[in-house]
Design a protein around this motif. Sequence first.
Motif, PDB file in Angstrom:
ATOM      1  N   GLY A   1       9.427 -20.983  25.474  1.00  0.00           N
ATOM      2  CA  GLY A   1       8.173 -21.290  24.799  1.00  0.00           C
ATOM      3  C   GLY A   1       8.321 -22.350  23.731  1.00  0.00           C
ATOM      4  O   GLY A   1       9.426 -22.698  23.316  1.00  0.00           O
ATOM      5  N   LEU A   2       7.172 -22.872  23.291  1.00  0.00           N
ATOM      6  CA  LEU A   2       7.124 -23.893  22.261  1.00  0.00           C
ATOM      7  C   LEU A   2       6.225 -23.433  21.121  1.00  0.00           C
ATOM      8  O   LEU A   2       5.330 -22.601  21.312  1.00  0.00           O
ATOM      9  CB  LEU A   2       6.582 -25.215  22.832  1.00  0.00           C
ATOM     10  N   ASN A   3       6.458 -23.985  19.956  1.00  0.00           N
ATOM     11  CA  ASN A   3       5.594 -23.716  18.809  1.00  0.00           C
ATOM     12  C   ASN A   3       4.358 -24.607  18.921  1.00  0.00           C
ATOM     13  O   ASN A   3       4.456 -25.839  18.835  1.00  0.00           O
ATOM     14  CB  ASN A   3       6.352 -23.993  17.514  1.00  0.00           C
ATOM     15  N   LEU A   4       3.204 -24.010  19.128  1.00  0.00           N
ATOM     16  CA  LEU A   4       1.979 -24.789  19.350  1.00  0.00           C
ATOM     17  C   LEU A   4       1.527 -25.540  18.106  1.00  0.00           C
ATOM     18  O   LEU A   4       0.703 -26.462  18.207  1.00  0.00           O
ATOM     19  CB  LEU A   4       0.856 -23.859  19.835  1.00  0.00           C
ATOM     20  N   ASP A   5       2.033 -25.167  16.934  1.00  0.00           N
ATOM     21  CA  ASP A   5       1.664 -25.899  15.721  1.00  0.00           C
ATOM     22  C   ASP A   5       2.166 -27.345  15.766  1.00  0.00           C
ATOM     23  O   ASP A   5       1.620 -28.215  15.090  1.00  0.00           O
ATOM     24  CB  ASP A   5       2.246 -25.201  14.485  1.00  0.00           C
ATOM     25  N   ALA A   6       3.202 -27.603  16.560  1.00  0.00           N
ATOM     26  CA  ALA A   6       3.722 -28.962  16.673  1.00  0.00           C
ATOM     27  C   ALA A   6       2.694 -29.893  17.311  1.00  0.00           C
ATOM     28  O   ALA A   6       2.599 -31.066  16.941  1.00  0.00           O
ATOM     29  CB  ALA A   6       5.015 -28.964  17.488  1.00  0.00           C
ATOM     30  N   PHE A   7       1.914 -29.391  18.242  1.00  0.00           N
ATOM     31  CA  PHE A   7       0.902 -30.217  18.888  1.00  0.00           C
ATOM     32  C   PHE A   7      -0.262 -30.497  17.938  1.00  0.00           C
ATOM     33  O   PHE A   7      -0.926 -31.525  18.049  1.00  0.00           O
ATOM     34  CB  PHE A   7       0.417 -29.551  20.172  1.00  0.00           C
ATOM     35  N   ASP A   8      -0.504 -29.577  17.004  1.00  0.00           N
ATOM     36  CA  ASP A   8      -1.488 -29.852  15.953  1.00  0.00           C
ATOM     37  C   ASP A   8      -0.984 -30.969  15.042  1.00  0.00           C
ATOM     38  O   ASP A   8      -1.759 -31.836  14.614  1.00  0.00           O
ATOM     39  CB  ASP A   8      -1.757 -28.576  15.154  1.00  0.00           C
TER      40      ASP A   8
END
Length: 263
Positions: A164-171
Amino acid sequence: MVEVTFAQLHGWLVAFLWPFMRLSAFIMASPLWGHSSVPRQAKLGLVVLICVVISPTLPPMPDVPIMSWAGFGIMIEQLLIGAALGVVMHVILATVQAAGDFIALQMGLGFATFFSPDTGANTMILARILYMITLLMFLAVDGHLIAIEILADSFVTLPIGMGGLNLDAFDMLARFGSTIFEAGLLLALPVVAALLIINLSLGILNRSAPQLTVFNIGFPMSLTAGVFLLMVLMTDLGRFLKHLFEMGLGFMESLVTAMVPLS
């Protein structure tokens, strides 16, 4: 006779397929290698070459079958990482292109456009010139090599199959897009402000002397002043591009770190 077992074949595919996905997504999303004028064979060959070079240095691959839902999820994960890093490079070069659009509109060169095959739309000539200058400067300072190094190091920070990835990075990536307008306007502000003062002065002059029309005096003066101001701007363009490249490449490293999933 050399015999290759299914386990050996699967190990070779795992060692190259998933890194190949991240690298290919980065190459296709970046404005330098992903340009439409670059042959597809050259793009594929570059991805294969980089993959062969860095594969022996990568961390151990997860014991997950390729033809499975888990393997498909890892593949999508690698595509997202590579595409996100490629978008950062797009933002870096689009900043200068936006500055060229602002200056061209104020100079009265909004009609001087041509069809750009990489974007599929009309692009202003001045913005295209500044874009090409920025691209050449990026190559001159070995920015493309630094970007590839950051991508290769991302396999250590973001190992394949980490879950998985930290979705905050896409923000963070979406907010970084504001750099196009912020830094682009800062670059164009001296020229735009000077041309705005000239146009306001010509408007006052036209009201006091109606025979001095904008078409007779305004356009030639705006173009002449704009060309002169661009010559002055070019003397400080290198310092601005250095700061822009440092900010963009630094953000790529921060984005890789931000993608690490929270424990």
